[in-house]
Design a protein around this motif. Structure first.
Motif, PDB file in Angstrom:
ATOM      1  N   GLU A  48      -5.750 -15.877   3.827  1.00  0.00           N
ATOM      2  CA  GLU A  48      -6.590 -16.273   2.690  1.00  0.00           C
ATOM      3  C   GLU A  48      -6.466 -15.475   1.646  1.00  0.00           C
ATOM      4  O   GLU A  48      -6.477 -15.797   0.265  1.00  0.00           O
ATOM      5  N   PHE A  49      -6.764 -14.302   2.090  1.00  0.00           N
ATOM      6  CA  PHE A  49      -6.537 -12.696   1.125  1.00  0.00           C
ATOM      7  C   PHE A  49      -5.111 -13.144   0.206  1.00  0.00           C
ATOM      8  O   PHE A  49      -5.174 -13.118  -0.933  1.00  0.00           O
ATOM      9  N   VAL A  50      -4.131 -13.357   1.026  1.00  0.00           N
ATOM     10  CA  VAL A  50      -2.729 -13.245   0.430  1.00  0.00           C
ATOM     11  C   VAL A  50      -2.715 -14.426  -0.444  1.00  0.00           C
ATOM     12  O   VAL A  50      -1.897 -14.287  -1.588  1.00  0.00           O
ATOM     13  N   ALA A  51      -3.090 -15.621  -0.132  1.00  0.00           N
ATOM     14  CA  ALA A  51      -2.966 -16.811  -0.895  1.00  0.00           C
ATOM     15  C   ALA A  51      -3.574 -16.549  -2.404  1.00  0.00           C
ATOM     16  O   ALA A  51      -3.271 -17.041  -3.261  1.00  0.00           O
ATOM     17  N   SER A  52      -4.612 -16.056  -2.102  1.00  0.00           N
ATOM     18  CA  SER A  52      -5.650 -15.892  -3.376  1.00  0.00           C
ATOM     19  C   SER A  52      -4.924 -15.047  -4.334  1.00  0.00           C
ATOM     20  O   SER A  52      -5.139 -15.072  -5.501  1.00  0.00           O
ATOM     21  N   HIS A  84      13.703  -8.633  -7.060  1.00  0.00           N
ATOM     22  CA  HIS A  84      13.542  -8.842  -5.492  1.00  0.00           C
ATOM     23  C   HIS A  84      11.981  -8.978  -5.147  1.00  0.00           C
ATOM     24  O   HIS A  84      11.466  -8.260  -4.053  1.00  0.00           O
ATOM     25  N   PHE A  85      10.910  -9.203  -6.132  1.00  0.00           N
ATOM     26  CA  PHE A  85       9.608  -9.052  -5.942  1.00  0.00           C
ATOM     27  C   PHE A  85       9.332  -9.874  -4.744  1.00  0.00           C
ATOM     28  O   PHE A  85       9.519 -10.902  -4.645  1.00  0.00           O
ATOM     29  N   ASP A  86       8.773  -9.071  -3.969  1.00  0.00           N
ATOM     30  CA  ASP A  86       7.878  -9.782  -2.766  1.00  0.00           C
ATOM     31  C   ASP A  86       6.467  -9.308  -2.736  1.00  0.00           C
ATOM     32  O   ASP A  86       6.170  -8.038  -2.534  1.00  0.00           O
ATOM     33  N   ILE A  87       5.617 -10.320  -2.573  1.00  0.00           N
ATOM     34  CA  ILE A  87       4.220  -9.978  -2.752  1.00  0.00           C
ATOM     35  C   ILE A  87       3.637  -9.454  -1.430  1.00  0.00           C
ATOM     36  O   ILE A  87       2.652  -8.466  -1.448  1.00  0.00           O
ATOM     37  N   SER A  88       4.284  -9.726  -0.419  1.00  0.00           N
ATOM     38  CA  SER A  88       3.962  -9.199   0.909  1.00  0.00           C
ATOM     39  C   SER A  88       4.181  -7.404   0.885  1.00  0.00           C
ATOM     40  O   SER A  88       3.434  -6.946   1.884  1.00  0.00           O
ATOM     41  N   ARG A  89       5.049  -7.126   0.051  1.00  0.00           N
ATOM     42  CA  ARG A  89       5.015  -5.813  -0.032  1.00  0.00           C
ATOM     43  C   ARG A  89       3.964  -4.998  -0.678  1.00  0.00           C
ATOM     44  O   ARG A  89       3.924  -3.400  -0.640  1.00  0.00           O
ATOM     45  N   HIS A  90       3.025  -5.505  -1.002  1.00  0.00           N
ATOM     46  CA  HIS A  90       1.947  -5.111  -1.989  1.00  0.00           C
ATOM     47  C   HIS A  90       0.527  -5.497  -1.452  1.00  0.00           C
ATOM     48  O   HIS A  90      -0.516  -4.886  -1.939  1.00  0.00           O
ATOM     49  N   LEU A  91       0.275  -6.347  -0.668  1.00  0.00           N
ATOM     50  CA  LEU A  91      -0.809  -6.650   0.050  1.00  0.00           C
ATOM     51  C   LEU A  91      -0.692  -6.337   1.533  1.00  0.00           C
ATOM     52  O   LEU A  91       0.214  -6.547   2.240  1.00  0.00           O
ATOM     53  N   HIS A  92      -1.718  -5.428   1.838  1.00  0.00           N
ATOM     54  CA  HIS A  92      -1.948  -4.973   2.986  1.00  0.00           C
ATOM     55  C   HIS A  92      -3.484  -5.135   3.637  1.00  0.00           C
ATOM     56  O   HIS A  92      -4.163  -5.445   2.980  1.00  0.00           O
ATOM     57  N   ARG A  93      -3.486  -4.806   5.066  1.00  0.00           N
ATOM     58  CA  ARG A  93      -4.611  -5.229   5.633  1.00  0.00           C
ATOM     59  C   ARG A  93      -4.902  -3.869   6.500  1.00  0.00           C
ATOM     60  O   ARG A  93      -4.317  -3.568   7.315  1.00  0.00           O
ATOM     61  N   LEU A  94      -6.291  -3.250   6.416  1.00  0.00           N
ATOM     62  CA  LEU A  94      -6.587  -1.916   6.900  1.00  0.00           C
ATOM     63  C   LEU A  94      -8.090  -2.204   7.723  1.00  0.00           C
ATOM     64  O   LEU A  94      -8.819  -3.361   7.294  1.00  0.00           O
ATOM     65  N   ALA A  95      -8.513  -1.579   8.664  1.00  0.00           N
ATOM     66  CA  ALA A  95      -9.858  -1.469   8.972  1.00  0.00           C
ATOM     67  C   ALA A  95     -10.314  -0.109   9.209  1.00  0.00           C
ATOM     68  O   ALA A  95      -9.587   0.686   9.530  1.00  0.00           O
ATOM     69  N   VAL A  96     -11.852   0.024   9.053  1.00  0.00           N
ATOM     70  CA  VAL A  96     -12.278   1.389   8.988  1.00  0.00           C
ATOM     71  C   VAL A  96     -12.884   1.502  10.404  1.00  0.00           C
ATOM     72  O   VAL A  96     -13.085   0.363  11.197  1.00  0.00           O
ATOM     73  N   PRO A 122       7.255  -2.684  -8.132  1.00  0.00           N
ATOM     74  CA  PRO A 122       6.194  -2.473  -8.875  1.00  0.00           C
ATOM     75  C   PRO A 122       5.240  -1.546  -8.406  1.00  0.00           C
ATOM     76  O   PRO A 122       4.742  -1.485  -7.264  1.00  0.00           O
ATOM     77  N   LEU A 123       4.430  -0.766  -9.617  1.00  0.00           N
ATOM     78  CA  LEU A 123       3.873   0.276  -9.196  1.00  0.00           C
ATOM     79  C   LEU A 123       2.317  -0.020  -8.819  1.00  0.00           C
ATOM     80  O   LEU A 123       1.385   0.520  -9.636  1.00  0.00           O
ATOM     81  N   TRP A 124       2.058  -0.955  -7.750  1.00  0.00           N
ATOM     82  CA  TRP A 124       0.564  -1.258  -7.312  1.00  0.00           C
ATOM     83  C   TRP A 124       0.615  -1.782  -5.727  1.00  0.00           C
ATOM     84  O   TRP A 124       1.644  -2.065  -5.399  1.00  0.00           O
ATOM     85  N   ASP A 125      -0.651  -1.505  -5.368  1.00  0.00           N
ATOM     86  CA  ASP A 125      -0.828  -2.127  -4.056  1.00  0.00           C
ATOM     87  C   ASP A 125      -2.243  -2.435  -3.865  1.00  0.00           C
ATOM     88  O   ASP A 125      -2.923  -1.891  -4.555  1.00  0.00           O
ATOM     89  N   CYS A 126      -2.511  -3.237  -3.189  1.00  0.00           N
ATOM     90  CA  CYS A 126      -3.999  -3.979  -2.896  1.00  0.00           C
ATOM     91  C   CYS A 126      -4.157  -3.981  -1.368  1.00  0.00           C
ATOM     92  O   CYS A 126      -3.305  -4.536  -0.605  1.00  0.00           O
ATOM     93  N   PHE A 127      -5.621  -3.707  -0.936  1.00  0.00           N
ATOM     94  CA  PHE A 127      -5.797  -3.580   0.461  1.00  0.00           C
ATOM     95  C   PHE A 127      -6.909  -4.183   0.961  1.00  0.00           C
ATOM     96  O   PHE A 127      -8.226  -4.074   0.110  1.00  0.00           O
ATOM     97  N   LEU A 128      -6.809  -5.112   1.888  1.00  0.00           N
ATOM     98  CA  LEU A 128      -7.961  -5.851   2.335  1.00  0.00           C
ATOM     99  C   LEU A 128      -8.642  -4.974   3.417  1.00  0.00           C
ATOM    100  O   LEU A 128      -7.770  -4.649   4.299  1.00  0.00           O
ATOM    101  N   ILE A 129      -9.860  -4.383   3.430  1.00  0.00           N
ATOM    102  CA  ILE A 129     -10.494  -3.597   4.478  1.00  0.00           C
ATOM    103  C   ILE A 129     -11.426  -4.103   5.060  1.00  0.00           C
ATOM    104  O   ILE A 129     -12.754  -4.682   4.440  1.00  0.00           O
TER     105      ILE A 129
END
Length: 475
Positions: A48-52, A84-96, A122-129
């Motif tokens: 859901e996070f990736v789709a949004s 070669h833009f690939d959104i999966s290279r920029h969206l990540h999943r982490l846990a504390v 592209p010079l950005w990343d986003c993480f679901l924590i």
């Protein structure tokens, strides 16, 4: 080969490129800036996070563009579409780890931010924590400083929210009200030839005054950079590892202090920071002196007509924050007086003029000059304090309420700590980045800021009570 299309490509300004040069000058530095949104649960699934985020990222040009550089710096870097833009290279999943409190999240944030972004994409990343206590989750957004300054970065991050951003406190800053008019404003057209003459004279005089004002400010900035302060533990070499912490305050409390003492909200925030650095130095066994805390205070020169432009539009002031003063109210008054003096002397205009001059120089000259300067040791500036106005109203992301926003500043050029401030609804958060070895006590800095705000709030209320008593006695 130079094509017609390349002429239309967006090029980095000299100021944008400076952040690349700072990063290149020290292998221990990452010039990424970031923001953490603390969310009310429940957390979405990663799908859901990736789709949004995938759909929203496609609407933000910098999210799908990468840098193209030129050999030997013969031209400024350009923004080009990533083939070669690939959104999966920029969206990540982490846990504390358990128990999922602030301490665990601080450590995770520091670990993510210390790693450099890959310039081959592209010079950005986003993480679901995930894994936060109290049914919370978080989103950490990270982008390179060459893309945007604090206000522009906040606008970019806000576009990921459900309402696409909304109104921000940035409309209240001085530059926003000036609408990027520059130094000079042309006189209104008149049908009377006599008015033409007087208008030309007024404009000529105004131009001379503006240039002189900027020249004095530029000279002050240069003198400040060339005047090293006493040697303290606040500056020195950096490691590749970072620490992170936050201090929290209520925006309404800062506004109350500002009204009580007839100062600005930024004065109040900087006074709390001054109090904290004083306590930090004393705790380290160092005696604060009048020139111990020369601080880089970025100043926005971005008008509201450029709020949605992704670039850097800042100047700078370099005040000495009064860490040698013990009394919090006296600290506040000194901070106010010194910032008024810095503004009046033209430091804002002078810094802007220096950046404009660099913009008109051949890029190879400005790039190599900045690269040389950032490699030289410097002891004049020892801290960073940047204030970023955030959203006025609470935001939602994927239908969940954003509880807090934490800003994350970078550190470099031998500054071992950096503080960024962001206002969001009635929250005012200080995000503190520190070098892992050089600033192991960033939590002390955070608590000192909160103590500083509390002392000023108490002082403002005592002042208000005294005024009421005097008023009743006079009546």
């Amino acid at each position: 080969m130079q094509s017609a299309d390349s002429e239309e490509m967006e090029r980095l300004s000299a100021l944008d490129a400076t952040f690349l040069e700072v990063e290149d000058s020290d292998p221990h530095v990452s010039m990424a800036i970031g923001g953490v949104s603390i969310m009310e649960g429940p957390a979405p699934t990663f799908d859901e996070f990736v789709a949004s985020f995938a759909g929203r990222a496609q609407d933000i040009p910098r999210c799908t563009q990468m840098l193209r550089t030129h050999a030997f710096d013969l031209g400024p870097p350009e923004w080009v579409d990533d083939p070669h833009f690939d959104i999966s290279r920029h969206l990540h999943r982490l846990a504390v780890p358990h128990p999922g409190g602030d301490a665990e999240l601080f450590e995770l944030v520091a670990s993510v931010m210390e790693r450099r972004l890959d310039r081959e994409r592209p010079l950005w990343d986003c993480f679901l924590i995930e894994g936060l206590s109290d049914d919370r989750w978080a989103v950490l957004t990270k982008l390179h400083h060459c893309i945007a300054d604090g206000i522009a970065a906040t606008q970019i991050m806000a576009r990921f929210s459900d309402d696409g951003g909304g109104d921000t406190f940035a409309t209240e800053i001085r530059a926003a009200k000036e609408q990027d008019r520059g130094w000079l404003s042309l006189p209104k057209v008149s049908l009377n030839p006599l008015n033409w003459v007087s208008g030309i004279v007024r404009t000529a005089v105004g131009a001379a005054v503006a240039v002189e004002h900027a020249a004095v400010g530029a000279a002050e900035l240069t003198a400040s950079v060339l005047s090293p302060g006493p040697e303290t533990s606040l500056s020195g070499s950096l490691t590749t590892m970072r620490r992170f912490s936050v201090a929290r305050a209520r925006l309404s409390d800062l506004q109350e202090v500002a009204r009580a003492f007839d100062v600005t909200l930024n004065d109040v925030a900087l006074a709390a920071i001054t109090n904290s650095y004083r306590q930090l130095l004393l705790a380290r066994g160092e005696q604060p002196s009048h020139d111990s805390l020369r601080t880089l205070v970025p100043v926005s020169v971005r008008g509201t007509n450029h709020f949605n432009v992704a670039d850097n539009r800042v100047s700078a002031m370099l005040p000495l924050l009064p860490v040698d003063e013990e009394d919090p109210v006296e600290q506040l008054q000194l901070v106010h007086d010194r910032l008024v003096q810095a503004k009046g002397s033209g430091q804002r205009e002078g810094g802007n003029a220096l950046f404009e001059a660099a913009e008109h120089a051949p890029f190879v000259v400005s790039a190599w000059t900045i690269r040389l300067l950032t490699r030289l040791p410097q002891r004049a500036v020892v801290a960073l304090a940047t204030n970023v106005p955030g959203p006025r109203a609470e935001q939602k992301l994927m239908g969940r309420r954003v509880l807090e926003i934490w800003p994350i500043p970078p550190i470099g050029v031998q500054l071992r700590t950096g503080i960024a401030m962001v206002s969001y609804a009635d929250n005012f958060v200080f995000g503190i980045t520190g070098d892992y070895d050089g600033a192991p006590d960033v939590h002390v800095l955070a608590r000192g800021i909160e103590d500083g705000v509390a002392q000023l709030v108490a002082a403002s209320r005592r002042r208000r009570r005294k005024r009421r008593v005097k008023g009743r006695a006079a009546g």
